[in-house]
Design an enzyme around this catalytic site. Structure first.
Site, PDB file in Angstrom:
ATOM      1  N   ARG A  27      39.637  42.783  27.954  1.00 24.70           N
ATOM      2  CA  ARG A  27      40.856  43.591  27.977  1.00 24.70           C
ATOM      3  C   ARG A  27      41.492  43.570  29.361  1.00 24.70           C
ATOM      4  NH1 ARG A  27      43.162  47.725  30.772  1.00 24.70           N
ATOM      5  NH2 ARG A  27      41.151  48.782  30.885  1.00 24.70           N
ATOM      6  N   ASP A  28      40.885  44.231  30.313  1.00 24.90           N
ATOM      7  CA  ASP A  28      41.438  44.290  31.664  1.00 24.90           C
ATOM      8  C   ASP A  28      41.464  42.906  32.311  1.00 24.90           C
ATOM      9  OD1 ASP A  28      42.456  45.432  33.961  1.00 24.90           O
ATOM     10  OD2 ASP A  28      40.523  46.109  34.712  1.00 24.90           O
ATOM     11  N   HIS A 220      34.787  51.695  38.817  1.00 26.57           N
ATOM     12  CA  HIS A 220      35.559  50.500  38.479  1.00 26.57           C
ATOM     13  C   HIS A 220      36.206  49.981  39.759  1.00 26.57           C
ATOM     14  CE1 HIS A 220      38.264  48.348  35.428  1.00 26.57           C
ATOM     15  NE2 HIS A 220      38.793  48.037  36.602  1.00 26.57           N
ATOM     16  N   HIS A 222      37.778  46.966  42.301  1.00 25.90           N
ATOM     17  CA  HIS A 222      38.380  45.648  42.505  1.00 25.90           C
ATOM     18  C   HIS A 222      37.915  45.119  43.856  1.00 25.90           C
ATOM     19  CE1 HIS A 222      41.663  45.488  39.262  1.00 25.90           C
ATOM     20  NE2 HIS A 222      40.887  46.516  38.971  1.00 25.90           N
ATOM     21  N   CYS A 253      46.111  43.927  37.959  1.00 25.59           N
ATOM     22  CA  CYS A 253      46.894  44.989  37.332  1.00 25.59           C
ATOM     23  C   CYS A 253      48.359  44.598  37.348  1.00 25.59           C
ATOM     24  CB  CYS A 253      46.700  46.322  38.056  1.00 25.59           C
ATOM     25  SG  CYS A 253      47.686  47.661  37.363  1.00 25.59           S
ATOM     26  N   ASN A 262      38.826  42.078  39.254  1.00 27.44           N
ATOM     27  CA  ASN A 262      37.756  43.057  39.153  1.00 27.44           C
ATOM     28  C   ASN A 262      36.474  42.523  39.771  1.00 27.44           C
ATOM     29  OD1 ASN A 262      38.826  45.247  37.254  1.00 27.44           O
ATOM     30  ND2 ASN A 262      39.289  43.399  36.091  1.00 27.44           N
TER      31      ASN A 262
END
Length: 314
Positions: A27-28, A220, A222, A253, A262
């Protein structure tokens, strides 16, 4: 040099014995890719991630296709993977319409996405922080009424491209609001990758003071400034046992142009296994999966571990 028995396992005191990796690559990781990834490739990606031992794989987002075209196939994708045994498949929803679409397909793990800063709330959600929380409250309530587990993402927890450093109490306010409305889990996002370990410890300590249990927190990170693993280690020292990561280091993003990829799942697993922390992940299978996806994206994986292990096999 043989890497068959690497990394060498040397446990460190005070760390968790097991970490659950919340895999966000499907997803991300893929949402910001410019080239459309076929639905069948996404489904195979998720199946391969599960086969590598990942038990939480964020599958897709039920956002309007205009905002994230890469995830426009959520209705087609989710039925192809929803019956994977022993795998939780969270999906992101932006509003009640997205929730209803997800629940209609049998999703039982839902995520909502809030911001700790006004600038990013405006850029990403076109609302103020308080307005966005007001939108999420009925979404969370409806999801809980349907028996779903709800995760609350909080972005810009450590720095914002427009506002600079983010006061930690500002983040705590959003976290407690999400928890009060019923979120089962919070994910603290370093959306532009500027955090350092001291900031991580400070925020986690403040959440402790506000009565937010550490076992309800995920992190989470980066890796924009190369700090993702150091920040993860600081969180582990605090007792956090849920870490978000993206296979092969995919991701960014679309609303924060300074955000790079990420934390790579393989880099995380290499560190955790070296510390003697169980993950249930087969690193060789995971690496092969990221190499396979990199071929579909026609570019090499940014993960250092993927590069090292795949180079060894060539």
């Amino acid at each position: 040099m043989s890497t068959e028995r690497l990394p060498m396992v040397v446990p460190a005191p005070g760390l968790p014995s097991r970490v659950r990796i919340h895999e966000v690559g499907a997803r991300d990781g893929l949402q910001n890719e410019k080239i459309a990834v076929p639905t069948e490739v996404k489904a195979e990606f998720i199946r391969r991630l599960a086969d590598a031992g990942l038990t939480t794989v964020e599958a897709t987002s039920f956002v309007h296709p205009k905002w994230v075209p890469q995830l426009a196939d959520a209705e087609q994708l989710f039925p192809q993977v929803r019956d994977l045994p022993g795998v939780a498949l969270p999906v992101l929803v932006p509003n009640r319409r997205g929730l209803e679409r997800a629940l209609g397909l049998g999703a039982d793990r839902i995520a909502v996405f809030a911001s700790a800063t006004e600038s990013f709330a405006k850029a990403n959600l076109n609302r103020t922080v308080d307005e966005s929380l007001a939108v999420f409250e009925p979404v969370v309530r409806q999801a809980k009424d349907a028996g779903a587990h709800v995760r609350g993402y909080v972005s810009m927890c450590f720095g914002d491209p427009w506002e600079g450093a983010v006061p930690p109490r500002q983040v705590v306010r959003v976290c407690t609001a999400l928890r009060d409305m019923g979120c089962d889990e919070l994910s603290l996002g370093d959306t532009i990758g500027v955090a350092t370990p001291g900031q991580v410890r400070e925020l986690l300590d403040l959440l402790d003071e506000e009565g937010v249990p550490t076992d309800e927190i995920g992190v989470h990170f980066h890796d924009t400034y190369g700090q993702a693993l150091a920040n993860t280690y600081a969180a582990l020292e605090h007792g956090v046992t849920t870490v978000d990561a993206s296979a092969g280091g995919l991701g960014g993003c679309p609303y924060a142009k300074s955000a790079t990829g990420n934390l790579a799942t393989e880099d995380l697993v290499w560190m955790l296994h070296g510390l003697g922390i169980e993950t249930g992940v087969d690193l060789a299978r995971l690496t092969a999966t990221s190499v396979w996806m990199a071929a579909h994206l026609d570019r090499p994986s940014p993960s250092r571990t993927v590069r090292a292990l795949s180079h060894k096999e060539q």
